[in-house]
Scaffold this motif. Structure first.
Motif, mmCIF file in Angstrom:
data_model
loop_
_atom_site.group_PDB
_atom_site.id
_atom_site.type_symbol
_atom_site.label_atom_id
_atom_site.label_comp_id
_atom_site.label_asym_id
_atom_site.label_seq_id
_atom_site.Cartn_x
_atom_site.Cartn_y
_atom_site.Cartn_z
ATOM 1 N N UNK A 265 0.656 -1.023 -0.195
ATOM 2 C CA UNK A 265 0.147 0.142 0.180
ATOM 3 C C UNK A 265 1.111 1.354 -0.308
ATOM 4 N N UNK A 266 1.928 1.316 1.176
ATOM 5 C CA UNK A 266 3.130 2.097 0.733
ATOM 6 C C UNK A 266 3.496 2.906 -0.269
ATOM 7 N N UNK A 267 4.043 1.668 -1.378
ATOM 8 C CA UNK A 267 4.683 1.215 -2.815
ATOM 9 C C UNK A 267 3.319 2.239 -3.534
ATOM 10 N N UNK A 268 2.408 1.783 -3.162
ATOM 11 C CA UNK A 268 1.446 2.211 -4.224
ATOM 12 C C UNK A 268 0.183 2.974 -4.377
ATOM 13 N N UNK A 269 -0.066 4.281 -3.015
ATOM 14 C CA UNK A 269 0.303 5.310 -2.634
ATOM 15 C C UNK A 269 1.290 6.225 -3.288
ATOM 16 N N UNK A 270 2.230 5.911 -2.549
ATOM 17 C CA UNK A 270 3.361 7.108 -2.181
ATOM 18 C C UNK A 270 3.775 7.218 -4.050
ATOM 19 N N UNK A 271 3.703 6.513 -4.523
ATOM 20 C CA UNK A 271 4.687 7.029 -5.990
ATOM 21 C C UNK A 271 3.536 6.890 -7.187
ATOM 22 N N UNK B 20 -2.807 11.233 4.295
ATOM 23 C CA UNK B 20 -1.975 10.613 5.430
ATOM 24 C C UNK B 20 -0.806 9.308 5.606
ATOM 25 N N UNK B 21 -1.249 8.596 4.510
ATOM 26 C CA UNK B 21 -0.241 7.768 4.152
ATOM 27 C C UNK B 21 1.039 8.244 3.908
ATOM 28 N N UNK B 22 1.314 9.353 2.854
ATOM 29 C CA UNK B 22 1.935 10.016 2.296
ATOM 30 C C UNK B 22 2.720 10.435 3.618
#
Length: 461
Positions: A59-65, A449-451
């Motif tokens: 999820x971190x990878x999907x969201x932030x990039x 928020x995750x970013x």
């Protein structure tokens, strides 16, 4: 003589070596403390999201990039930046007796002509605005900027005509109210307002105590701890409900920590907005939150997956939506931007699976679904009790966005990762403009928020 010099040199080398060793130990200690601090907040942000098969790292990878940069651009467009909302509804549960905290900008009274327009309309004398040798910056942190250009006002009339011509799936409660007004979300960003104390505590206490499910053997929640209770004994549906609300609460708290107002460091200095690492740790560090903070952060990822799945399921609908504002060129850009985002969302595997909810005994499942819906409706009504207009705006928007996500998940051609809504016919499913705007902006808040978590992670390092 030579022997004395050699002895002296050895002593010097020994002293330097000892100093280096102490320095290295000190650095190792600092690194160890930083690692402990990082683990203190993020110790649970690993492995799979609870009750889901998706990993936090994915999820971190999907969201932030992929997701965050696309959403950030998309939400700045006119279709998504103007949200129609009624902020004048009376709290149905108690009398609101508190207001958002206000800031002092200096020592002396601020001249009338230097007051912000919004404050001039509400009060000509305000003890929180003071005169300064510099331009006055003493506005209410919770003050809602309702400035809308004349061109936008004219465009809204066309937007309303366009909406009225569409076949709607359901009627929004406040849509015909004269108190419904457009608010420019870019002029009113969600950030720290100073709204704290009894009023917000009562809001969240009511949400968790009176509307979140709990096992029969569990006692009433501790008002001081709010979300400090176990999910053991709860069925999947009730766990999902709690995690969605907890994830929303977490997201809101992250926004306040990430956009925090730091006071001026000198008499003539200016306040600055930025991430407050101490505040973030106070809310989410394992030791400072009695062990609850890291789980709250993980619940954010659950809420993110729920709304991500809703957008993916409604992709066929959004691909047909005109996103009308009257500006053909911008509308076309928005449609292309949405399709680009949808492509990324649809290709992401291991999304939330709504087909696992409300199964088993049909009668019990139906009753639980009704109870689930009523609890959520009650939470949306509690948002009208928020004592700060800007907090109320973003609270109502994000709760409505989550409600729209649930509406999508339990509508359409079926349940499960492969099901869709409006697969070829707009007559099967309908969303109003405010529902679309709230869904995308609510998901944008979770994405931000995750970013921001990654930014706080870097600050801790």
């Amino acid at each position: 003589m030579i022997s004395f010099k050699l002895t002296y040199l050895c002593i010097i080398v020994a002293i330097i070596s000892a100093a280096c060793a102490v320095g290295n130990k000190s650095k190792l200690k600092v690194k160890k403390e930083n690692l402990l601090n990082e683990n203190g907040c993020f110790c649970k942000l690993q492995g799979e999201v609870d009750d889901c098969s998706c990993k936090v790292k994915s999820i971190d990878s999907l969201n932030n990039h992929m997701v965050y940069p696309r959403l950030k651009s998309l939400l700045s467009r006119n279709y998504f930046r103007y949200f129609k909302v009624n902020l004048n509804k009376v709290c149905p549960f108690w009398s609101d007796d508190s207001k958002c905290a206000m800031r002092n900008c200096a020592v002396n009274i601020c001249p009338e002509d230097q007051l912000p327009d919004g404050l001039k309309k509400t009060s000509t004398k305000n003890k929180y605005t003071e005169e300064s040798q510099e331009d006055c910056q003493g506005d209410d942190l919770g003050y809602l900027n309702t400035t809308i250009s004349q061109e936008s006002e004219q465009a809204f009339e066309n937007w309303t005509k366009y909406d009225d011509a569409q076949e709607t799936f359901c009627e929004m409660d406040d849509d015909t109210s004269p108190h419904m007004k457009y608010v420019d979300l870019l002029l009113n960003p969600e950030r720290y307002t100073g709204y704290k104390g009894i009023s917000p505590h009562r809001i969240w206490n009511s949400i968790y105590n009176e509307n979140c499910f709990k096992a029969p053997e569990q006692p009433a929640y501790n008002p001081q701890a709010l979300t400090d209770y176990t999910l053991e004994g709860l069925c999947l549906e009730k766990r999902a409900f709690y995690r969605m609300i907890s994830g929303l609460h977490t997201s809101i708290n992250i926004h306040l920590c990430h956009q925090y107002l730091f006071p001026a460091t000198t008499c003539y200095g200016k306040e600055e907005w930025g991430p407050n690492l101490d505040e973030f740790q106070r809310r989410f560090d394992h030791t400072q939150s009695n062990g609850r903070g890291p789980q709250w952060l993980k619940n954010l990822y659950f809420t993110y997956l729920v709304e991500l799945r809703a957008i993916a399921k409604a992709a066929p609908y959004f691909e047909e939506e005109g996103f009308f504002t009257g500006n053909d060129e911008e509308d076309m850009d928005v449609r292309q931007g949405v399709k680009d985002l949808l492509k990324v969302v649809k290709e992401f595997p291991n999304q939330f699976d709504e087909s696992k909810l409300f199964i088993g005994n049909k009668k019990e499942a139906k009753a639980l679904k009704v109870e689930f819906r009523e609890h959520f409706r009650n939470i949306s009504r509690i948002m009208d009790c928020v004592g700060c207009d800007k907090c109320k705006l973003w609270g109502k928007l994000q709760v409505q966005g989550m409600g729209t996500a649930l509406k999508i998940l339990f509508s359409g051609d079926g349940m499960g990762p492969m099901s869709t809504v409006n697969a070829g016919s707009k007559k099967k499913f309908q969303l109003r403009r405010t529902e679309i705007v709230s869904l995308f902006n609510a998901f944008g808040r979770l994405s931000m928020s995750i970013h921001a978590i990654e930014e706080f992670r870097k600050l801790l390092r």
